[in-house]
Design a protein around this motif. Sequence first.
Motif, PDB file in Angstrom:
ATOM      1  N   PRO A 188       0.847  -1.201   0.000  1.00 29.58           N
ATOM      2  CA  PRO A 188       0.000   0.000   0.000  1.00 29.58           C
ATOM      3  C   PRO A 188       0.881   1.250   0.000  1.00 29.58           C
ATOM      4  CG  PRO A 188      -0.732  -1.566   1.669  1.00 29.58           C
ATOM      5  CD  PRO A 188       0.570  -2.085   1.134  1.00 29.58           C
ATOM      6  N   MET A 189       0.320   2.361  -0.442  1.00 29.88           N
ATOM      7  CA  MET A 189       1.109   3.573  -0.665  1.00 29.88           C
ATOM      8  C   MET A 189       1.910   4.017   0.558  1.00 29.88           C
ATOM      9  SD  MET A 189       0.107   7.456  -1.717  1.00 29.88           S
ATOM     10  CE  MET A 189      -0.412   7.834  -0.079  1.00 29.88           C
ATOM     11  N   LYS A 190       1.296   4.119   1.724  1.00 28.08           N
ATOM     12  CA  LYS A 190       2.012   4.594   2.913  1.00 28.08           C
ATOM     13  C   LYS A 190       3.156   3.650   3.290  1.00 28.08           C
ATOM     14  CE  LYS A 190       0.207   8.483   4.134  1.00 28.08           C
ATOM     15  NZ  LYS A 190       0.989   9.694   4.014  1.00 28.08           N
ATOM     16  N   GLN A 191       2.922   2.339   3.198  1.00 22.27           N
ATOM     17  CA  GLN A 191       3.975   1.379   3.521  1.00 22.27           C
ATOM     18  C   GLN A 191       5.116   1.473   2.511  1.00 22.27           C
ATOM     19  OE1 GLN A 191       2.459  -2.616   4.119  1.00 22.27           O
ATOM     20  NE2 GLN A 191       0.651  -1.822   5.194  1.00 22.27           N
ATOM     21  N   SER A 192       4.772   1.609   1.252  1.00 21.92           N
ATOM     22  CA  SER A 192       5.790   1.754   0.213  1.00 21.92           C
ATOM     23  C   SER A 192       6.598   3.029   0.419  1.00 21.92           C
ATOM     24  CB  SER A 192       5.116   1.772  -1.157  1.00 21.92           C
ATOM     25  OG  SER A 192       6.037   2.015  -2.166  1.00 21.92           O
ATOM     26  N   GLN A 193       5.917   4.092   0.773  1.00 25.25           N
ATOM     27  CA  GLN A 193       6.572   5.378   1.007  1.00 25.25           C
ATOM     28  C   GLN A 193       7.549   5.277   2.173  1.00 25.25           C
ATOM     29  OE1 GLN A 193       3.940   8.512   2.424  1.00 25.25           O
ATOM     30  NE2 GLN A 193       4.962   9.987   1.090  1.00 25.25           N
ATOM     31  N   VAL A 194       7.115   4.683   3.264  1.00 27.11           N
ATOM     32  CA  VAL A 194       7.964   4.552   4.450  1.00 27.11           C
ATOM     33  C   VAL A 194       9.159   3.642   4.142  1.00 27.11           C
ATOM     34  CG1 VAL A 194       8.022   3.614   6.790  1.00 27.11           C
ATOM     35  CG2 VAL A 194       6.145   5.082   6.096  1.00 27.11           C
ATOM     36  N   MET A 195       8.932   2.575   3.402  1.00 26.53           N
ATOM     37  CA  MET A 195      10.046   1.674   3.038  1.00 26.53           C
ATOM     38  C   MET A 195      11.050   2.385   2.134  1.00 26.53           C
ATOM     39  SD  MET A 195      10.140  -1.245   4.514  1.00 26.53           S
ATOM     40  CE  MET A 195      11.160  -2.278   3.488  1.00 26.53           C
ATOM     41  N   ALA A 196      10.560   3.173   1.187  1.00 25.04           N
ATOM     42  CA  ALA A 196      11.470   3.902   0.290  1.00 25.04           C
ATOM     43  C   ALA A 196      12.347   4.865   1.091  1.00 25.04           C
ATOM     44  CB  ALA A 196      10.678   4.647  -0.776  1.00 25.04           C
ATOM     45  N   TRP A 197      11.764   5.572   2.045  1.00 26.08           N
ATOM     46  CA  TRP A 197      12.543   6.488   2.892  1.00 26.08           C
ATOM     47  C   TRP A 197      13.537   5.696   3.743  1.00 26.08           C
ATOM     48  CZ3 TRP A 197      12.807  11.798   3.415  1.00 26.08           C
ATOM     49  CH2 TRP A 197      11.891  12.544   2.675  1.00 26.08           C
ATOM     50  N   THR A 198      13.104   4.548   4.250  1.00 22.74           N
ATOM     51  CA  THR A 198      13.985   3.715   5.073  1.00 22.74           C
ATOM     52  C   THR A 198      15.162   3.209   4.250  1.00 22.74           C
ATOM     53  OG1 THR A 198      12.131   3.051   6.466  1.00 22.74           O
ATOM     54  CG2 THR A 198      14.083   1.657   6.535  1.00 22.74           C
ATOM     55  N   LEU A 199      14.884   2.746   3.038  1.00 20.58           N
ATOM     56  CA  LEU A 199      15.954   2.260   2.167  1.00 20.58           C
ATOM     57  C   LEU A 199      16.918   3.379   1.764  1.00 20.58           C
ATOM     58  CD1 LEU A 199      13.894  -0.186  -0.084  1.00 20.58           C
ATOM     59  CD2 LEU A 199      15.602  -0.797   1.661  1.00 20.58           C
ATOM     60  N   ALA A 200      16.438   4.623   1.827  1.00 17.50           N
ATOM     61  CA  ALA A 200      17.304   5.773   1.520  1.00 17.50           C
ATOM     62  C   ALA A 200      18.142   6.188   2.728  1.00 17.50           C
ATOM     63  CB  ALA A 200      16.462   6.953   1.039  1.00 17.50           C
ATOM     64  N   GLY A 201      17.967   5.483   3.861  1.00 14.50           N
ATOM     65  CA  GLY A 201      18.823   5.722   5.012  1.00 14.50           C
ATOM     66  C   GLY A 201      18.239   6.624   6.091  1.00 14.50           C
ATOM     67  N   PHE A 202      16.945   6.897   6.036  1.00 17.50           N
ATOM     68  CA  PHE A 202      16.324   7.755   7.032  1.00 17.50           C
ATOM     69  C   PHE A 202      15.713   6.914   8.154  1.00 17.50           C
ATOM     70  CE2 PHE A 202      16.476  10.327   3.241  1.00 17.50           C
ATOM     71  CZ  PHE A 202      16.838  11.574   3.723  1.00 17.50           C
ATOM     72  N   THR A 203      15.746   7.446   9.377  1.00 23.43           N
ATOM     73  CA  THR A 203      15.169   6.761  10.529  1.00 23.43           C
ATOM     74  C   THR A 203      13.662   7.049  10.576  1.00 23.43           C
ATOM     75  OG1 THR A 203      15.433   8.631  12.039  1.00 23.43           O
ATOM     76  CG2 THR A 203      17.317   7.098  11.835  1.00 23.43           C
ATOM     77  N   PRO A 204      12.901   6.243  11.329  1.00 22.90           N
ATOM     78  CA  PRO A 204      11.465   6.530  11.447  1.00 22.90           C
ATOM     79  C   PRO A 204      11.174   7.945  11.964  1.00 22.90           C
ATOM     80  CG  PRO A 204      11.893   4.310  12.207  1.00 22.90           C
ATOM     81  CD  PRO A 204      13.242   4.950  11.951  1.00 22.90           C
ATOM     82  N   THR A 205      11.983   8.433  12.879  1.00 23.51           N
ATOM     83  CA  THR A 205      11.787   9.792  13.384  1.00 23.51           C
ATOM     84  C   THR A 205      12.025  10.820  12.282  1.00 23.51           C
ATOM     85  OG1 THR A 205      12.511   9.047  15.565  1.00 23.51           O
ATOM     86  CG2 THR A 205      12.489  11.422  15.189  1.00 23.51           C
ATOM     87  N   ASP A 206      13.093  10.615  11.492  1.00 22.83           N
ATOM     88  CA  ASP A 206      13.362  11.511  10.358  1.00 22.83           C
ATOM     89  C   ASP A 206      12.193  11.496   9.380  1.00 22.83           C
ATOM     90  OD1 ASP A 206      15.923  12.029  11.342  1.00 22.83           O
ATOM     91  OD2 ASP A 206      16.860  10.492  10.059  1.00 22.83           O
ATOM     92  N   ILE A 207      11.718  10.291   9.071  1.00 21.21           N
ATOM     93  CA  ILE A 207      10.631  10.146   8.107  1.00 21.21           C
ATOM     94  C   ILE A 207       9.387  10.865   8.610  1.00 21.21           C
ATOM     95  CG2 ILE A 207       9.121   8.482   6.951  1.00 21.21           C
ATOM     96  CD1 ILE A 207      11.500   6.445   7.226  1.00 21.21           C
ATOM     97  N   ALA A 208       9.080  10.682   9.876  1.00 20.72           N
ATOM     98  CA  ALA A 208       7.913  11.350  10.462  1.00 20.72           C
ATOM     99  C   ALA A 208       8.042  12.868  10.338  1.00 20.72           C
ATOM    100  CB  ALA A 208       7.757  10.939  11.926  1.00 20.72           C
TER     101      ALA A 208
END
Length: 191
Positions: free
Chosen positions: A139-159
């Motif tokens: 789903p879009m939100k999960q894909s978005q969060v995974m893409a940011w994670t794979l780019a090296g960002f932490t969950p806090t950064d992503i938020a």
Amino acid sequence: MSTHDPADSTDRPAAAPPPPDPPGQLHRARQQTNNEFSAFYRENIRPLTGFLINHGAAVQVAADIAQEIMTDAYRNWDRITHPKAWVHKAASRALVRKVASVEEPVGDVTEPTSLVPRPDAIAEWEAQHDALPLLRSLPMKQSQVMAWTLAGFTPTDIADHLGLPAENVRANLKKARRTAAAYLKAREGEQ
């Protein structure tokens, strides 16, 4: 005799403007900016393109958006404090705008560029990256969060960058990881 110093007066004239920059200083400052940006560009253009591909963009679209965002970053370089986060956020937004705009596809125009020197090799490249089918199935939100994670960002950064509560990011990341584990387990069963 007064102990009052006339320099302490509140009605003293404004300070004289600083002398003009010595010749060449502006050129040196511009050259330093160009060098800093060039190093940033070389280090980040391919990962940024990959980030957009992980977001679901076609390779050519990802390359175009990444290039546009880097151009914007260069124009705003002196105002950007966190360049990596800035380009990722701007690229993510540009992709959303691109997807949201309703365009009739014209067909694949495969022109070589510096980011995609062999457009005919795109399918081969995509086949080598097993994560793409998985990311595109999320789903879009999960894909978005995974893409940011794979780019090296932490969950806090992503938020922070997406303007979401950190708990939502962590929950979407957890769901995406669970889906990824099931996907990999199914692939192992096929082999």
